[in-house]
Motif scaffolding. Structure first.
Motif, PDB file in Angstrom:
ATOM      1  N   MET A  19       0.822  -1.230  -0.046  1.00  9.52           N
ATOM      2  CA  MET A  19      -0.014  -0.121  -0.045  1.00  9.52           C
ATOM      3  C   MET A  19       0.766   1.108   0.183  1.00  9.52           C
ATOM      4  SD  MET A  19      -2.777   1.315   2.634  1.00  9.52           S
ATOM      5  CE  MET A  19      -1.716   1.114   4.097  1.00  9.52           C
ATOM      6  N   SER A  20       1.914   1.215   0.848  1.00 10.88           N
ATOM      7  CA  SER A  20       2.992   2.513   0.949  1.00 10.88           C
ATOM      8  C   SER A  20       3.478   2.638  -0.411  1.00 10.88           C
ATOM      9  CB  SER A  20       3.867   2.021   2.093  1.00 10.88           C
ATOM     10  OG  SER A  20       4.578   3.107   1.973  1.00 10.88           O
ATOM     11  N   GLU A  21       3.960   1.726  -0.998  1.00 12.26           N
ATOM     12  CA  GLU A  21       4.736   1.751  -2.545  1.00 12.26           C
ATOM     13  C   GLU A  21       3.887   2.359  -3.362  1.00 12.26           C
ATOM     14  OE1 GLU A  21       6.189  -2.264  -3.217  1.00 12.26           O
ATOM     15  OE2 GLU A  21       8.011  -1.874  -1.855  1.00 12.26           O
ATOM     16  N   ARG A  39       7.123  -0.641 -13.945  1.00  9.99           N
ATOM     17  CA  ARG A  39       7.295  -0.649 -12.558  1.00  9.99           C
ATOM     18  C   ARG A  39       5.727  -0.314 -11.594  1.00  9.99           C
ATOM     19  NH1 ARG A  39       8.754   3.160  -8.656  1.00  9.99           N
ATOM     20  NH2 ARG A  39       9.303   4.453 -10.336  1.00  9.99           N
ATOM     21  N   PHE A  40       5.140   0.735 -12.436  1.00  9.00           N
ATOM     22  CA  PHE A  40       3.736   1.136 -11.826  1.00  9.00           C
ATOM     23  C   PHE A  40       2.799  -0.244 -11.849  1.00  9.00           C
ATOM     24  CE2 PHE A  40      -0.415   2.680 -12.079  1.00  9.00           C
ATOM     25  CZ  PHE A  40      -0.593   3.162 -10.706  1.00  9.00           C
ATOM     26  N   LYS A  41       2.515  -0.556 -12.846  1.00  8.33           N
ATOM     27  CA  LYS A  41       1.992  -1.988 -13.175  1.00  8.33           C
ATOM     28  C   LYS A  41       2.299  -2.867 -12.050  1.00  8.33           C
ATOM     29  CE  LYS A  41       0.210  -0.931 -17.939  1.00  8.33           C
ATOM     30  NZ  LYS A  41       0.086  -1.629 -19.233  1.00  8.33           N
ATOM     31  N   MET A  42       3.414  -3.319 -11.917  1.00 13.28           N
ATOM     32  CA  MET A  42       3.999  -4.404 -11.107  1.00 13.28           C
ATOM     33  C   MET A  42       3.583  -3.908  -9.759  1.00 13.28           C
ATOM     34  SD  MET A  42       6.495  -5.317  -8.791  1.00 13.28           S
ATOM     35  CE  MET A  42       7.685  -3.935  -8.870  1.00 13.28           C
ATOM     36  N   LEU A  43       3.601  -2.698  -9.379  1.00 12.64           N
ATOM     37  CA  LEU A  43       3.215  -2.279  -8.039  1.00 12.64           C
ATOM     38  C   LEU A  43       1.586  -2.220  -7.707  1.00 12.64           C
ATOM     39  CD1 LEU A  43       5.639   0.721  -7.260  1.00 12.64           C
ATOM     40  CD2 LEU A  43       5.723  -1.681  -6.058  1.00 12.64           C
ATOM     41  N   LYS A  44       0.964  -1.970  -8.622  1.00 10.06           N
ATOM     42  CA  LYS A  44      -0.353  -2.041  -8.940  1.00 10.06           C
ATOM     43  C   LYS A  44      -0.908  -3.549  -8.591  1.00 10.06           C
ATOM     44  CE  LYS A  44      -3.826  -1.962 -12.252  1.00 10.06           C
ATOM     45  NZ  LYS A  44      -3.973  -3.295 -12.093  1.00 10.06           N
ATOM     46  N   TRP A  45      -0.212  -4.545  -9.325  1.00  7.39           N
ATOM     47  CA  TRP A  45      -0.440  -5.748  -8.986  1.00  7.39           C
ATOM     48  C   TRP A  45      -0.368  -6.295  -7.665  1.00  7.39           C
ATOM     49  CZ3 TRP A  45       1.979 -10.095  -7.498  1.00  7.39           C
ATOM     50  CH2 TRP A  45       1.294 -11.295  -7.630  1.00  7.39           C
ATOM     51  N   ARG A  46       0.780  -5.905  -7.240  1.00  5.66           N
ATOM     52  CA  ARG A  46       1.223  -6.448  -5.863  1.00  5.66           C
ATOM     53  C   ARG A  46       0.294  -5.776  -4.990  1.00  5.66           C
ATOM     54  NH1 ARG A  46       6.534  -4.809  -3.882  1.00  5.66           N
ATOM     55  NH2 ARG A  46       6.111  -5.556  -2.101  1.00  5.66           N
ATOM     56  N   ALA A  48      -3.077  -5.022  -5.404  1.00  5.20           N
ATOM     57  CA  ALA A  48      -4.334  -5.312  -5.516  1.00  5.20           C
ATOM     58  C   ALA A  48      -4.409  -6.843  -5.459  1.00  5.20           C
ATOM     59  CB  ALA A  48      -4.622  -5.125  -7.041  1.00  5.20           C
ATOM     60  N   GLN A  49      -3.299  -7.650  -5.848  1.00  4.30           N
ATOM     61  CA  GLN A  49      -3.857  -9.153  -6.042  1.00  4.30           C
ATOM     62  C   GLN A  49      -2.576  -9.764  -4.979  1.00  4.30           C
ATOM     63  OE1 GLN A  49      -4.539  -8.741  -9.696  1.00  4.30           O
ATOM     64  NE2 GLN A  49      -6.620  -8.177  -8.978  1.00  4.30           N
ATOM     65  N   GLY A  50      -1.524  -9.408  -5.199  1.00  4.70           N
ATOM     66  CA  GLY A  50      -0.259  -9.884  -4.839  1.00  4.70           C
ATOM     67  C   GLY A  50      -0.068 -10.238  -3.336  1.00  4.70           C
ATOM     68  N   HIS A  51      -0.406  -9.047  -2.628  1.00  9.66           N
ATOM     69  CA  HIS A  51      -0.151  -9.115  -1.072  1.00  9.66           C
ATOM     70  C   HIS A  51      -1.284  -8.270  -0.166  1.00  9.66           C
ATOM     71  CE1 HIS A  51       3.553 -11.112  -1.740  1.00  9.66           C
ATOM     72  NE2 HIS A  51       4.057 -10.200  -2.318  1.00  9.66           N
ATOM     73  N   ALA A  52      -1.790  -7.341  -0.833  1.00 14.48           N
ATOM     74  CA  ALA A  52      -2.445  -6.381  -0.052  1.00 14.48           C
ATOM     75  C   ALA A  52      -4.091  -6.318  -0.288  1.00 14.48           C
ATOM     76  CB  ALA A  52      -1.996  -5.045  -0.157  1.00 14.48           C
ATOM     77  N   GLY A  53      -4.273  -6.876  -1.229  1.00 15.40           N
ATOM     78  CA  GLY A  53      -5.952  -6.739  -1.691  1.00 15.40           C
ATOM     79  C   GLY A  53      -6.429  -5.204  -1.802  1.00 15.40           C
ATOM     80  N   ILE A  54      -5.440  -4.501  -2.131  1.00 14.34           N
ATOM     81  CA  ILE A  54      -5.854  -3.044  -2.193  1.00 14.34           C
ATOM     82  C   ILE A  54      -6.103  -2.710  -3.684  1.00 14.34           C
ATOM     83  CG2 ILE A  54      -5.044  -0.464  -2.109  1.00 14.34           C
ATOM     84  CD1 ILE A  54      -3.302  -1.683   0.321  1.00 14.34           C
ATOM     85  N   SER A  55      -7.199  -2.288  -3.995  1.00  9.02           N
ATOM     86  CA  SER A  55      -7.596  -1.716  -5.461  1.00  9.02           C
ATOM     87  C   SER A  55      -8.192  -0.654  -5.382  1.00  9.02           C
ATOM     88  CB  SER A  55      -8.297  -2.810  -6.027  1.00  9.02           C
ATOM     89  OG  SER A  55      -9.509  -2.941  -5.464  1.00  9.02           O
TER      90      SER A  55
END
Length: 131
Positions: A19-21, A39-46, A48-55
């Motif tokens: 979330m911070s990133e 890099r933005f798309k990778m962080l967006k994935w992380r 949203a789906q990867g670890h945080a469930g933040i979208s």
């Protein structure tokens, strides 16, 4: 001999980091537009789906990316023209904006074989000729 183990972050630690990133996303020194978007798309994935469930809404993702890109007013107006001056609000609109941003980045960054380079290169020199 003592072994040092790398601690895996706890679930909430990984979520907070993701979330911070994404929320503090910014362009690195000499980062190209292609690298910025990737890099933005990778962080967006992380996030949203990867670890945080933040979208967030596509407008939010668009705002974060465009803010990080550091565009001038004319470039921003040009990028938002397809959405009538609004932030993209669907995934296809967001992807189209990213593609337009990449194309402009290639021109501004003077990437080899960009569209502006091809338009300003004498005929016959755009593509190598093999004898």
């Amino acid at each position: 001999m003592e072994e040092h183990k790398v601690a895996c972050p706890l679930g909430e630690e990984a979520r907070i980091q993701a979330m911070s990133e994404i929320m503090s996303f910014h362009r690195h020194g000499n980062e190209t537009t292609d690298a910025l978007i990737q890099r933005f798309k990778m962080l967006k994935w992380r996030a949203a789906q990867g670890h945080a469930g933040i979208s967030m809404a596509w407008e939010g993702y668009s705002w974060l990316l465009l803010k990080a890109a550091g565009l001038n007013q004319n470039t921003l107006i040009q990028l938002l023209q397809p959405t009538m001056g609004s932030m993209p609000n669907t995934e296809p609109q967001f992807e189209a904006m990213c593609m337009a941003l990449r194309r402009l980045g290639h021109i501004y960054e003077n990437s080899p074989h960009n569209l502006a380079h091809a338009l300003h290169t004498p005929p016959g020199r755009i593509f190598p000729v093999f004898d």
